[in-house]
Design an enzyme around this catalytic site. Structure first.
Site, PDB file in Angstrom:
ATOM      1  N   LYS A 173      12.060  33.213  55.077  1.00 35.64           N
ATOM      2  CA  LYS A 173      12.223  31.782  55.302  1.00 35.64           C
ATOM      3  C   LYS A 173      12.678  31.539  56.735  1.00 35.64           C
ATOM      4  O   LYS A 173      13.324  32.431  57.279  1.00 35.64           O
ATOM      5  CB  LYS A 173      13.218  31.154  54.312  1.00 35.64           C
ATOM      6  CG  LYS A 173      14.516  31.903  54.020  1.00 35.64           C
ATOM      7  CD  LYS A 173      15.544  32.219  55.055  1.00 35.64           C
ATOM      8  CE  LYS A 173      16.098  31.287  56.038  1.00 35.64           C
ATOM      9  NZ  LYS A 173      17.114  31.945  56.922  1.00 35.64           N
TER      10      LYS A 173
ATOM     11  N   TYR B  53      18.161  26.076  53.144  1.00 44.47           N
ATOM     12  CA  TYR B  53      18.703  26.394  51.808  1.00 44.47           C
ATOM     13  C   TYR B  53      19.042  25.109  51.048  1.00 44.47           C
ATOM     14  O   TYR B  53      18.827  25.023  49.845  1.00 44.47           O
ATOM     15  CB  TYR B  53      19.951  27.278  51.917  1.00 44.47           C
ATOM     16  CG  TYR B  53      19.633  28.712  52.229  1.00 44.47           C
ATOM     17  CD1 TYR B  53      19.271  29.599  51.223  1.00 44.47           C
ATOM     18  CD2 TYR B  53      19.694  29.200  53.531  1.00 44.47           C
ATOM     19  CE1 TYR B  53      18.969  30.921  51.501  1.00 44.47           C
ATOM     20  CE2 TYR B  53      19.395  30.516  53.828  1.00 44.47           C
ATOM     21  CZ  TYR B  53      19.034  31.377  52.808  1.00 44.47           C
ATOM     22  OH  TYR B  53      18.732  32.681  53.080  1.00 44.47           O
TER      23      TYR B  53
HETATM   24  P1  NAD Z   1      16.942  40.239  63.492  1.00 43.19           P
HETATM   25  O1  NAD Z   1      16.980  39.771  64.891  1.00 43.19           O
HETATM   26  O2  NAD Z   1      18.067  41.056  62.994  1.00 43.19           O
HETATM   27  O3  NAD Z   1      15.604  41.063  63.215  1.00 43.19           O
HETATM   28  C1  NAD Z   1      14.348  40.627  63.671  1.00 43.19           C
HETATM   29  C2  NAD Z   1      13.461  41.823  63.917  1.00 43.19           C
HETATM   30  O4  NAD Z   1      12.215  41.374  64.458  1.00 43.19           O
HETATM   31  C3  NAD Z   1      14.053  42.815  64.940  1.00 43.19           C
HETATM   32  O5  NAD Z   1      13.871  44.126  64.479  1.00 43.19           O
HETATM   33  C4  NAD Z   1      13.204  42.586  66.183  1.00 43.19           C
HETATM   34  O6  NAD Z   1      13.080  43.742  66.986  1.00 43.19           O
HETATM   35  C5  NAD Z   1      11.872  42.183  65.577  1.00 43.19           C
HETATM   36  N1  NAD Z   1      10.998  41.470  66.497  1.00 43.19           N
HETATM   37  C6  NAD Z   1       9.669  41.648  66.567  1.00 43.19           C
HETATM   38  N2  NAD Z   1       9.140  40.890  67.515  1.00 43.19           N
HETATM   39  C7  NAD Z   1      10.147  40.211  68.088  1.00 43.19           C
HETATM   40  C8  NAD Z   1      10.209  39.260  69.145  1.00 43.19           C
HETATM   41  N3  NAD Z   1       9.116  38.857  69.793  1.00 43.19           N
HETATM   42  N4  NAD Z   1      11.415  38.753  69.450  1.00 43.19           N
HETATM   43  C9  NAD Z   1      12.527  39.120  68.793  1.00 43.19           C
HETATM   44  N5  NAD Z   1      12.525  40.020  67.775  1.00 43.19           N
HETATM   45  C10 NAD Z   1      11.337  40.557  67.434  1.00 43.19           C
HETATM   46  O7  NAD Z   1      16.749  38.927  62.600  1.00 43.19           O
HETATM   47  P2  NAD Z   1      16.992  38.815  61.037  1.00 43.19           P
HETATM   48  O8  NAD Z   1      18.332  38.278  60.790  1.00 43.19           O
HETATM   49  O9  NAD Z   1      16.622  40.092  60.393  1.00 43.19           O
HETATM   50  O10 NAD Z   1      15.961  37.641  60.636  1.00 43.19           O
HETATM   51  C11 NAD Z   1      14.571  37.910  60.473  1.00 43.19           C
HETATM   52  C12 NAD Z   1      13.962  36.863  59.524  1.00 43.19           C
HETATM   53  O11 NAD Z   1      14.602  36.967  58.260  1.00 43.19           O
HETATM   54  C13 NAD Z   1      14.147  35.405  59.958  1.00 43.19           C
HETATM   55  O12 NAD Z   1      12.994  34.658  59.632  1.00 43.19           O
HETATM   56  C14 NAD Z   1      15.336  34.926  59.146  1.00 43.19           C
HETATM   57  O13 NAD Z   1      15.314  33.529  58.891  1.00 43.19           O
HETATM   58  C15 NAD Z   1      15.131  35.713  57.878  1.00 43.19           C
HETATM   59  N6  NAD Z   1      16.401  35.961  57.147  1.00 43.19           N
HETATM   60  C16 NAD Z   1      16.427  35.696  55.822  1.00 43.19           C
HETATM   61  C17 NAD Z   1      17.568  35.919  55.097  1.00 43.19           C
HETATM   62  C18 NAD Z   1      17.601  35.662  53.621  1.00 43.19           C
HETATM   63  O14 NAD Z   1      18.674  35.738  53.018  1.00 43.19           O
HETATM   64  N7  NAD Z   1      16.469  35.391  52.995  1.00 43.19           N
HETATM   65  C19 NAD Z   1      18.708  36.404  55.728  1.00 43.19           C
HETATM   66  C20 NAD Z   1      18.654  36.706  57.097  1.00 43.19           C
HETATM   67  C21 NAD Z   1      17.480  36.462  57.783  1.00 43.19           C
END
Ligand code: NAD
Length: 367
Positions: A134, A219
């Site tokens: 999301k 949410y």
């Molecule tokens: P994060 O920054 O920890 O991880 C993102 C990943 O994407 C990293 O490994 C990064 O290297 C990679 N990536 C690939 N291309 C990239 C670019 N061009 N720029 C930046 N990063 C790039 O983020 P996250 O917290 O893991 O969030 C990722 C997704 O998950 C988001 O859409 C967020 O909304 C979603 N999320 C959902 C929940 C949930 O409970 N459902 C919780 C946290 C995050």
């Protein structure tokens, strides 16, 4: 005669011939069905991707078998940590080749928001099912493209709505649908946390598509819809920005928004990057109320009604989510609250309306 009846007839005849009781045969048949496992590749090996990967260790129906990452060292780390074969490892340049890999069924995108749409289109074109984190995309137009592309390719598109499988949430939804709270006329959704590092992608509008609304406000949008069981027909919204340096143009810090529903119910919600411990749903009907706090965190979720607490087992949300998504794809199971692309799109239509209402100061009507 239905396929099932033909099958049962065949099974019955052959087992009678072999002297095997029918019940045992049917049990064996069930087991065979349940032995099928959804083979998952995670794209974006960041914080949430790691949480999903760890949770999947306890899955019965879903298995982590592949990765897509732009960082070679992360790939080798994940290979050894999760026992992933080299043939199932891809980067962002070559992952279209996944189409020739019969050992991967689905790609789970846990990447920044703006990457969901372009990558979804490539995954669908490769003939693989898609799970998007999301928000599903940056806006409804992108969401529609994703839904259309997956439909055309004949693959499932799902959104990582883990709360749609959470047991206390499902009990409140059951009570609401059964009329146990009477006519539900008011929902309050409060969603927020204090965001840290100002350089992170969540504060970059090109990658996040907005601010707190895209990340945490969704949410409350989603919760209002599943708690009330209907779609809003109008939206009003107001933005407050106390720190314009951290929350630059295109990145919302705090938005309050209101939604009106066909039944006459209203929702009043808050989305913010400036308050911690803000994770609460409150649903009030003519006969009773349900309250949840925390309502969407990783849990355990706490829920109670005017009659007392709701007690349900806490299971890691992402473990349940992945097993249930496997059942949706492998068995055609219908979840109580949908998690498909259409569901993701409904949230994005509301996100667009909220941003429009903030910009214009006008009430936005939805058809
Ligand atoms: P994060 O920054 O920890 O991880 C993102 C990943 O994407 C990293 O490994 C990064 O290297 C990679 N990536 C690939 N291309 C990239 C670019 N061009 N720029 C930046 N990063 C790039 O983020 P996250 O917290 O893991 O969030 C990722 C997704 O998950 C988001 O859409 C967020 O909304 C979603 N999320 C959902 C929940 C949930 O409970 N459902 C919780 C946290 C995050």
């Amino acid at each position: 005669m239905s396929t099932r009846r033909i099958f049962l007839k065949r099974v019955g005849l052959s087992t009678l011939a072999l002297g095997i009781p029918m019940a045992e045969t049917l049990k064996a048949m069930e087991n065979t069905k349940e032995d099928k496992v959804l083979r998952v590749a995670i794209m974006g090996l960041g914080s949430y991707g790691t949480r999903v990967a760890d949770a999947m260790k306890d899955c019965k129906r879903a298995k982590l078998v592949g990765v897509v990452s732009g960082t070679p060292s992360k790939i080798t780390d994940w290979q050894s940590k999760y026992d992933i074969p080299a043939k199932n490892c891809y980067n962002y340049e070559n992952f279209d080749q996944i189409k020739d890999n019969p050992d991967i069924d689905i790609v789970y995108m846990t990447t920044p928001n703006s990457l969901h749409k372009p990558h979804c289109l490539r995954i669908a074109a490769a003939g693989k099912h898609v799970i998007s984190e999301k928000p599903m995309a940056l806006n409804a137009a992108e969401g529609r493209e994703m839904v259309a592309a997956c439909k055309k390719a004949g693959v499932h598109l799902m959104v990582g709505y883990r709360m749609h499988f959470e047991l206390k949430t499902l009990e409140v939804v059951r009570m609401q649908r059964a009329g146990e709270l009477g006519k539900t006329l008011f929902f309050q959704g409060l969603s927020g946390f204090i965001i840290g590092d100002p350089t992170q992608w969540r504060l970059d509008p090109a990658l996040a598509g907005g601010g707190a609304m895209m990340d945490i406000g969704v949410y409350s949008i989603n919760g209002a819809r599943y708690m009330l069981g209907e779609e809003p027909t109008w939206i009003t919204a107001q933005e407050v920005k106390n720190d314009p340096v951290k929350f630059k143009e295109g990145v919302d810090e705090t938005i309050t928004f209101q939604m009106g529903f066909p039944s006459g119910a209203v929702a009043s919600c808050l989305s913010t990057y400036s308050l911690n411990n803000l994770d609460k749903f409150f649903l009030n009907g003519t006969k009773g109320f349900a309250e949840m706090q925390p309502s969407t965190g990783y849990g355990p979720i706490k829920a109670w009604t005017n009659k007392g607490p709701i007690e349900r087992e806490h299971v890691t949300h992402q473990t349940v989510q992945m097993d249930e998504m496997a059942a949706i794809i492998l068995d055609g199971k219908k979840p109580m609250i949908p998690v498909d692309g259409e569901e993701g799109l409904k949230d994005l239509v509301i996100v667009d309306a909220i941003y429009e209402a903030v910009k214009t100061g006008q009430k936005v009507t939805l058809s």
